[in-house]
Design an enzyme around this catalytic site. Structure first.
Site, PDB file in Angstrom:
ATOM      1  N   ALA A  12       0.832  -1.207   0.000  1.00  0.00           N
ATOM      2  CA  ALA A  12       0.000   0.000   0.000  1.00  0.00           C
ATOM      3  C   ALA A  12       0.866   1.256   0.000  1.00  0.00           C
ATOM      4  O   ALA A  12       0.480   2.296   0.519  1.00  0.00           O
ATOM      5  CB  ALA A  12      -0.915  -0.007   1.218  1.00  0.00           C
ATOM      6  N   GLY A  14       2.120   2.704  -2.794  1.00  0.00           N
ATOM      7  CA  GLY A  14       2.064   3.447  -4.066  1.00  0.00           C
ATOM      8  C   GLY A  14       1.401   4.800  -3.904  1.00  0.00           C
ATOM      9  O   GLY A  14       0.744   5.078  -2.906  1.00  0.00           O
ATOM     10  N   ARG A  18      -3.661   8.277  -9.999  1.00  0.00           N
ATOM     11  CA  ARG A  18      -4.782   8.236 -10.941  1.00  0.00           C
ATOM     12  C   ARG A  18      -6.133   8.487 -10.270  1.00  0.00           C
ATOM     13  O   ARG A  18      -7.138   8.709 -10.937  1.00  0.00           O
ATOM     14  CB  ARG A  18      -4.787   6.891 -11.695  1.00  0.00           C
ATOM     15  CG  ARG A  18      -3.656   6.773 -12.696  1.00  0.00           C
ATOM     16  CD  ARG A  18      -3.443   5.340 -13.175  1.00  0.00           C
ATOM     17  NE  ARG A  18      -2.683   4.547 -12.204  1.00  0.00           N
ATOM     18  CZ  ARG A  18      -2.306   3.277 -12.406  1.00  0.00           C
ATOM     19  NH1 ARG A  18      -2.651   2.649 -13.518  1.00  0.00           N
ATOM     20  NH2 ARG A  18      -1.601   2.627 -11.493  1.00  0.00           N
ATOM     21  N   GLY A 108      -3.189  -3.476  -1.443  1.00  0.00           N
ATOM     22  CA  GLY A 108      -4.217  -2.685  -0.770  1.00  0.00           C
ATOM     23  C   GLY A 108      -5.292  -2.183  -1.708  1.00  0.00           C
ATOM     24  O   GLY A 108      -6.345  -1.725  -1.254  1.00  0.00           O
ATOM     25  N   GLY A 146       0.349  -6.556 -16.131  1.00  0.00           N
ATOM     26  CA  GLY A 146       1.490  -7.368 -16.564  1.00  0.00           C
ATOM     27  C   GLY A 146       0.969  -8.621 -17.255  1.00  0.00           C
ATOM     28  O   GLY A 146      -0.004  -9.221 -16.804  1.00  0.00           O
ATOM     29  N   ARG A 339     -31.363  11.671  15.191  1.00  0.00           N
ATOM     30  CA  ARG A 339     -29.937  11.930  15.382  1.00  0.00           C
ATOM     31  C   ARG A 339     -29.398  11.114  16.554  1.00  0.00           C
ATOM     32  O   ARG A 339     -30.157  10.551  17.343  1.00  0.00           O
ATOM     33  CB  ARG A 339     -29.726  13.436  15.565  1.00  0.00           C
ATOM     34  CG  ARG A 339     -30.062  14.210  14.272  1.00  0.00           C
ATOM     35  CD  ARG A 339     -30.210  15.686  14.519  1.00  0.00           C
ATOM     36  NE  ARG A 339     -29.048  16.228  15.210  1.00  0.00           N
ATOM     37  CZ  ARG A 339     -29.053  17.381  15.885  1.00  0.00           C
ATOM     38  NH1 ARG A 339     -30.163  18.105  15.966  1.00  0.00           N
ATOM     39  NH2 ARG A 339     -27.958  17.790  16.474  1.00  0.00           N
ATOM     40  N   ALA A 386     -48.830  17.596  18.386  1.00  0.00           N
ATOM     41  CA  ALA A 386     -48.250  18.082  17.134  1.00  0.00           C
ATOM     42  C   ALA A 386     -47.567  19.427  17.349  1.00  0.00           C
ATOM     43  O   ALA A 386     -48.052  20.269  18.107  1.00  0.00           O
ATOM     44  CB  ALA A 386     -49.343  18.218  16.080  1.00  0.00           C
ATOM     45  N   TYR A 393     -31.865  24.682  24.281  1.00  0.00           N
ATOM     46  CA  TYR A 393     -30.645  25.495  24.170  1.00  0.00           C
ATOM     47  C   TYR A 393     -30.945  26.913  24.624  1.00  0.00           C
ATOM     48  O   TYR A 393     -31.837  27.573  24.082  1.00  0.00           O
ATOM     49  CB  TYR A 393     -30.202  25.475  22.705  1.00  0.00           C
ATOM     50  CG  TYR A 393     -28.884  26.155  22.407  1.00  0.00           C
ATOM     51  CD1 TYR A 393     -27.758  25.920  23.186  1.00  0.00           C
ATOM     52  CD2 TYR A 393     -28.773  27.013  21.319  1.00  0.00           C
ATOM     53  CE1 TYR A 393     -26.560  26.534  22.893  1.00  0.00           C
ATOM     54  CE2 TYR A 393     -27.572  27.627  21.014  1.00  0.00           C
ATOM     55  CZ  TYR A 393     -26.463  27.389  21.801  1.00  0.00           C
ATOM     56  OH  TYR A 393     -25.265  27.992  21.506  1.00  0.00           O
TER      57      TYR A 393
HETATM   58  C1  UD1 Z   1       1.071  -4.533 -10.617  1.00  0.00           C
HETATM   59  C2  UD1 Z   1       1.968  -5.605 -11.286  1.00  0.00           C
HETATM   60  C3  UD1 Z   1       1.295  -6.101 -12.555  1.00  0.00           C
HETATM   61  C4  UD1 Z   1      -0.092  -6.640 -12.231  1.00  0.00           C
HETATM   62  C5  UD1 Z   1      -0.921  -5.625 -11.445  1.00  0.00           C
HETATM   63  C6  UD1 Z   1      -2.173  -6.280 -10.922  1.00  0.00           C
HETATM   64  C7  UD1 Z   1       4.277  -5.050 -10.755  1.00  0.00           C
HETATM   65  C8  UD1 Z   1       5.543  -4.486 -11.266  1.00  0.00           C
HETATM   66  N1  UD1 Z   1       3.257  -5.040 -11.590  1.00  0.00           N
HETATM   67  O1  UD1 Z   1       0.939  -3.444 -11.531  1.00  0.00           O
HETATM   68  O2  UD1 Z   1       2.057  -7.133 -13.152  1.00  0.00           O
HETATM   69  O3  UD1 Z   1      -0.762  -7.014 -13.437  1.00  0.00           O
HETATM   70  O4  UD1 Z   1      -0.195  -5.115 -10.320  1.00  0.00           O
HETATM   71  O5  UD1 Z   1      -3.011  -5.369 -10.271  1.00  0.00           O
HETATM   72  O6  UD1 Z   1       4.230  -5.501  -9.635  1.00  0.00           O
HETATM   73  N2  UD1 Z   1       3.205  -0.379  -4.351  1.00  0.00           N
HETATM   74  C9  UD1 Z   1       4.064  -0.247  -3.286  1.00  0.00           C
HETATM   75  N3  UD1 Z   1       5.290   0.323  -3.501  1.00  0.00           N
HETATM   76  C10 UD1 Z   1       5.679   0.758  -4.722  1.00  0.00           C
HETATM   77  C11 UD1 Z   1       4.794   0.614  -5.810  1.00  0.00           C
HETATM   78  C12 UD1 Z   1       3.569   0.028  -5.589  1.00  0.00           C
HETATM   79  O7  UD1 Z   1       3.749  -0.637  -2.166  1.00  0.00           O
HETATM   80  O8  UD1 Z   1       6.789   1.267  -4.824  1.00  0.00           O
HETATM   81  C13 UD1 Z   1       1.891  -0.984  -4.108  1.00  0.00           C
HETATM   82  C14 UD1 Z   1       0.740  -0.100  -4.547  1.00  0.00           C
HETATM   83  O9  UD1 Z   1       0.307   0.724  -3.476  1.00  0.00           O
HETATM   84  C15 UD1 Z   1      -0.324  -1.114  -4.925  1.00  0.00           C
HETATM   85  C16 UD1 Z   1       0.489  -2.325  -5.386  1.00  0.00           C
HETATM   86  O10 UD1 Z   1       1.790  -2.162  -4.865  1.00  0.00           O
HETATM   87  O11 UD1 Z   1      -1.108  -1.494  -3.820  1.00  0.00           O
HETATM   88  C17 UD1 Z   1       0.554  -2.436  -6.906  1.00  0.00           C
HETATM   89  O12 UD1 Z   1       1.124  -1.248  -7.410  1.00  0.00           O
HETATM   90  P1  UD1 Z   1       0.549  -0.556  -8.712  1.00  0.00           P
HETATM   91  O13 UD1 Z   1       1.379   0.632  -8.998  1.00  0.00           O
HETATM   92  O14 UD1 Z   1      -0.914  -0.396  -8.616  1.00  0.00           O
HETATM   93  O15 UD1 Z   1       0.952  -1.696  -9.765  1.00  0.00           O
HETATM   94  P2  UD1 Z   1       0.247  -2.004 -11.138  1.00  0.00           P
HETATM   95  O16 UD1 Z   1       0.693  -1.027 -12.154  1.00  0.00           O
HETATM   96  O17 UD1 Z   1      -1.214  -2.160 -10.920  1.00  0.00           O
HETATM   97 CA    CA Z   2      -2.789  -1.544  -9.231  1.00  0.00          CA
END
Ligand code: UD1
Ligand code: CA
Length: 474
Positions: A12, A14, A18, A108, A146, A339, A386, A393
């Site tokens: 989690a 990332g 987006r 996540g 991927g 409430r 009614a 207050y």
């Molecule tokens: C990733 C996979 C891809 C797969 C897809 C499925 C890799 C390189 N690619 O791509 O093959 O098809 O998931 O959903 O693994 N995260 C971190 N640290 C980082 C980067 C990401 O913890 O440095 C976490 C993100 O928060 C997320 C998860 O890893 O929860 C996946 O990262 P995301 O950037 O969404 O990968 P995808 O491009 O979806």
């Molecule tokens: Ca993803």
């Protein structure tokens, strides 16, 4: 099984750019829980020794959520080296050096993944003594995922990220779902060997599978049959799609458990709500938070209930209810605003255009029309007339009023708090109750009525009213 030797890593860290949001992606909610909450609930249910969420972006917000709801998890902060592989590498520092066994990795942002799917992956993984077992899915539109490369025997070969894929590889519709089971030692060694030599300049977890294969270990790639289980959320369109699919499944589950839902498309039930048999939910019903609906109750249309206990055979129509208790056989609405701190006793009624707050209302008591009841205790079998306002207050402080049992208050009363009305008392229409009323008394504060005879004929001559009055008295 392997429960003594199982760790679960939930990625989690990332950025979630987006989503275009000031809220971190994994804290966006579906069915009443943040995406991360769904992932951690599943991770926790696996019974692992350690659940390790890896965080980095908006770390304080994520940490606050995790500490509040999953205090037993072991948070790891990813460093500045990017990529899913690096995230897992950092997570391994949360495991004791002597750890051995299986390491599950989930994300996540994949909220519908269930416990059974991961458990069956672990089973295959252990039975085959594999180095890695990963989940795949077949998507008609694989964009962004991927791709899975298999050899001529159909065995796993590698994963190619879209950015690094050739045009031919991009045609492949089998994708990496991002859910893995690794052997701890194989994972650790492979992570040490992989690099950031790819289009994104990241340390890819997907390269680990290939690295493990190189060492001669088996890598299983199992295809999931239900694609929703691995649907990832990267933007708000996907958030909505996953959210409505989850809601559809929740509604279906409750229908199979004996709940009538006349229009599931407009009925929204959080994962934390609990419903008894023979509940009926009419269109536009939202059941949020820790809410419970008892047997035979009918809710809706157009009702929002949050963190509320509703008894059996209750009817709630076109109303908003939160933080309250509504006991058996009572009715609420249409158009009630209930409430927090409201407790409606059995057989009671809160009716049309009535607002309540911090109000304990006894068995069989009724507030049927156009009233505000705030900071009050009302006894049993009392009827509030009614248009009654509990003036709680004084401009600075809130005050509490106590109304006894079997009280009959007149229409259009004001109870100026704090005030006490004894059991069996009556109040006359239009009364402003400023002083306590003793049991059985009739309270009246309005001046005696005077009728000034022929006032209209004298003071409003030649009006339709004056003419009508003349005709009536001729
Ligand atoms: C990733 C996979 C891809 C797969 C897809 C499925 C890799 C390189 N690619 O791509 O093959 O098809 O998931 O959903 O693994 N995260 C971190 N640290 C980082 C980067 C990401 O913890 O440095 C976490 C993100 O928060 C997320 C998860 O890893 O929860 C996946 O990262 P995301 O950037 O969404 O990968 P995808 O491009 O979806
Ligand atoms: Ca993803």
């Amino acid at each position: 099984m392997s429960e003594q030797h199982l760790a679960v890593i939930v990625l989690a860290a990332g950025e979630g750019t987006r989503m275009r949001s000031s809220t971190p992606k994994v804290l966006h909610e579906i069915a009443g829980l943040p995406l991360l909450g769904h992932a951690l609930a599943t991770a926790t249910a696996l019974g692992a020794q350690k659940v390790i969420p890896v965080i980095r972006h908006e770390a304080e917000k994520l940490e606050a959520f995790i500490n509040a709801y999953y205090p037993n998890s072991h948070i790891i902060h990813q460093d500045e080296i990017p990529g899913t592989g690096r995230a897992v590498e950092c997570a391994l520092s949360g495991l004791p050096a002597e750890f051995s066994g299986a390491v599950v990795v989930t994300s996540g942002d994949v909220p519908l993944l269930d416990v059974q799917t991961i458990e069956s992956m672990i089973d295959v993984h252990l039975q085959t003594s594999a180095g890695a077992t990963l989940l795949t899915a077949s998507f008609s539109d694989p964009t962004g995922y991927g791709r899975i490369i298999r050899d001529q025997d159909g065995l796993f070969g590698s994963i190619v990220e879209e950015r690094d894929a050739t045009e031919q590889e991009r045609e492949i519709t089998e994708v990496n779902a991002g859910v893995y089971v690794f052997d701890f030692k194989a994972l650790k060694n492979a992570l040490a060997a992989i690099t950031t030599h790819n289009a994104a300049g990241e340390k890819y977890l997907t390269d680990v599978a290939v690295e493990i294969l190189k060492t001669g270990s088996q890598v299983n790639a199992l295809q999931v049959s239900d694609n929703w289980l691995v649907a990832g959320v990267n933007n708000r369109v996907q958030l909505q799609q996953v959210s409505s699919e989850l809601n559809r499944r929740i509604c279906e589950g409750w229908m199979l458990a004996g709940v009538t839902i006349t229009q599931p498309e407009s009925t929204f039930i959080d994962v934390t709500a609990v419903l008894a048999e023979d509940v009926t939910l009419l269109p536009g019903t939202h059941l949020k938070g820790i809410t419970r609906i008892g047997q035979g109750s009918t809710i809706g249309p157009e009702v929002v209930i949050t963190d509320t206990q509703v008894g059996s055979n209750v009817s709630i129509t076109k109303s908003q209810v939160s933080g309250s208790v509504i006991e058996d056989d009572s009715t609420v609405g249409p158009f009630s605003y209930i409430r927090p701190g409201t407790h409606l006793g059995a057989g009671g009624k809160i009716g049309t255009f009535v607002e309540t707050k911090n109000a304990v209302i006894g068995t069989g008591s009724k507030i049927p029309h156009l009233s505000y009841v705030g900071d009050a205790t009302i006894g049993e079998h009392t009827n509030i007339g009614a248009g009654t306002i509990f003036a709680n207050y004084d401009g600075v402080n809130k005050h509490h009023s106590v109304i006894g049992s079997h009280v009959r208050s007149g229409s259009h009363n004001v109870f100026v708090a704090p005030v006490t009305i004894g059991d069996g008392a009556y109040t006359a229409a239009g009364t402003v109750v400023r002083k306590d009323v003793e049991p059985g008394a009739l309270a009246m504060s309005v001046a005696p009525q005077r009728n000034l005879a022929e006032w209209v004929i004298a003071k409003r001559p030649n009006t339709a009213s004056a003419d009508a009055a003349k005709k009536a008295t001729e």
